[in-house]
Design a protein around this motif. Structure first.
Motif, PDB file in Angstrom:
ATOM      1  N   ILE A 253       4.177   8.070   3.579  1.00 18.68           N
ATOM      2  CA  ILE A 253       3.354   7.963   2.365  1.00 18.68           C
ATOM      3  C   ILE A 253       2.359   6.839   2.622  1.00 18.68           C
ATOM      4  N   SER A 254       1.072   7.157   2.475  1.00 16.02           N
ATOM      5  CA  SER A 254       0.032   6.146   2.662  1.00 16.02           C
ATOM      6  C   SER A 254      -0.648   5.849   1.343  1.00 16.02           C
ATOM      7  N   ASP A 255      -1.373   4.751   1.323  1.00 17.45           N
ATOM      8  CA  ASP A 255      -2.222   4.451   0.175  1.00 17.45           C
ATOM      9  C   ASP A 255      -3.524   5.244   0.304  1.00 17.45           C
ATOM     10  N   ALA A 256      -4.436   5.060  -0.626  1.00 22.86           N
ATOM     11  CA  ALA A 256      -5.686   5.827  -0.623  1.00 22.86           C
ATOM     12  C   ALA A 256      -6.568   5.515   0.577  1.00 22.86           C
ATOM     13  N   GLY A 257      -6.364   4.377   1.211  1.00 23.47           N
ATOM     14  CA  GLY A 257      -7.112   4.011   2.406  1.00 23.47           C
ATOM     15  C   GLY A 257      -6.466   4.495   3.692  1.00 23.47           C
ATOM     16  N   GLY A 258      -5.363   5.232   3.554  1.00 25.51           N
ATOM     17  CA  GLY A 258      -4.693   5.794   4.720  1.00 25.51           C
ATOM     18  C   GLY A 258      -3.691   4.875   5.388  1.00 25.51           C
ATOM     19  N   TRP A 259      -3.447   3.696   4.818  1.00 27.30           N
ATOM     20  CA  TRP A 259      -2.493   2.762   5.419  1.00 27.30           C
ATOM     21  C   TRP A 259      -1.091   3.081   4.939  1.00 27.30           C
ATOM     22  N   PRO A 260      -0.120   3.138   5.842  1.00 25.74           N
ATOM     23  CA  PRO A 260       1.248   3.490   5.452  1.00 25.74           C
ATOM     24  C   PRO A 260       1.856   2.502   4.464  1.00 25.74           C
ATOM     25  N   LEU A 261       2.464   3.041   3.429  1.00 26.96           N
ATOM     26  CA  LEU A 261       3.278   2.257   2.505  1.00 26.96           C
ATOM     27  C   LEU A 261       4.745   2.342   2.918  1.00 26.96           C
ATOM     28  N   ALA A 262       5.134   3.528   3.382  1.00 25.02           N
ATOM     29  CA  ALA A 262       6.522   3.750   3.790  1.00 25.02           C
ATOM     30  C   ALA A 262       6.572   4.904   4.780  1.00 25.02           C
TER      31      ALA A 262
END
Length: 157
Positions: free
Chosen positions: A34-43
């Motif tokens: 799951i990424s944030d809107a900027g494509g960086w992984p959250l988990a």
């Protein structure tokens, strides 16, 4: 100013739990991101038996879906002799043009992406949808995937 919705880590884990449940029901050792809107992984979660190579693939699928705001399987125009051919070489080769990435939309706003790697087409899509449905249910909303059912790239003129 623009008001922006952001996913929390708790919401990302809720989505991973739902996707994991589907993967386990199907007997597929998926890797989930799951990424944030900027494509960086959250988990990121690699299930038991998941391939080590699937980790980066899942991250890149979530990145593509979030940042380009559409499911990764909709890039039929990125095949040889098509208008978007070569797009998969963008962003250091992270841009993914095959099944398993889906934007996470809440009330018309892309808030992240889900990336799934390790199964076949139906497995990856089922896990993506389960993750998004879990988030929407927790927010008292209904997920709607219909706009992507028969999506086609616009014709080149």
């Amino acid at each position: 100013m623009i008001d922006v919705k952001q996913l929390t880590l708790a919401e990302a884990n809720l989505m991973l739990d739902a996707a994991q449940k589907v993967a386990e029901e199907r007997g597929v050792p998926e890797t989930l991101c799951i990424s944030d809107a900027g494509g960086w992984p959250l988990a990121v979660r690699r299930l038991d038996g998941g391939k080590p190579t699937s980790v980066q693939i899942a991250i890149d699928k979530a990145f593509t879906a979030a940042c380009h705001r559409r499911p990764t399987h909709t890039y039929s125009n990125a095949q040889p002799n098509q208008e978007a051919f070569g797009i998969m070489n963008m962003h250091g080769g992270r841009f993914t043009i095959f099944v398993g990435g889906w934007p996470i939309e809440v009330e018309g706003q892309v808030v992240g992406g889900v990336g799934v790697s390790g199964g076949h087409t139906a497995d990856d899509i089922a896990c993506c949808k389960a993750a998004i449905e879990a988030l929407h249910e927790s927010l008292g909303l209904t997920a709607d995937f219909s706009k992507w059912d028969n999506w086609q790239a616009p014709p080149v003129e």
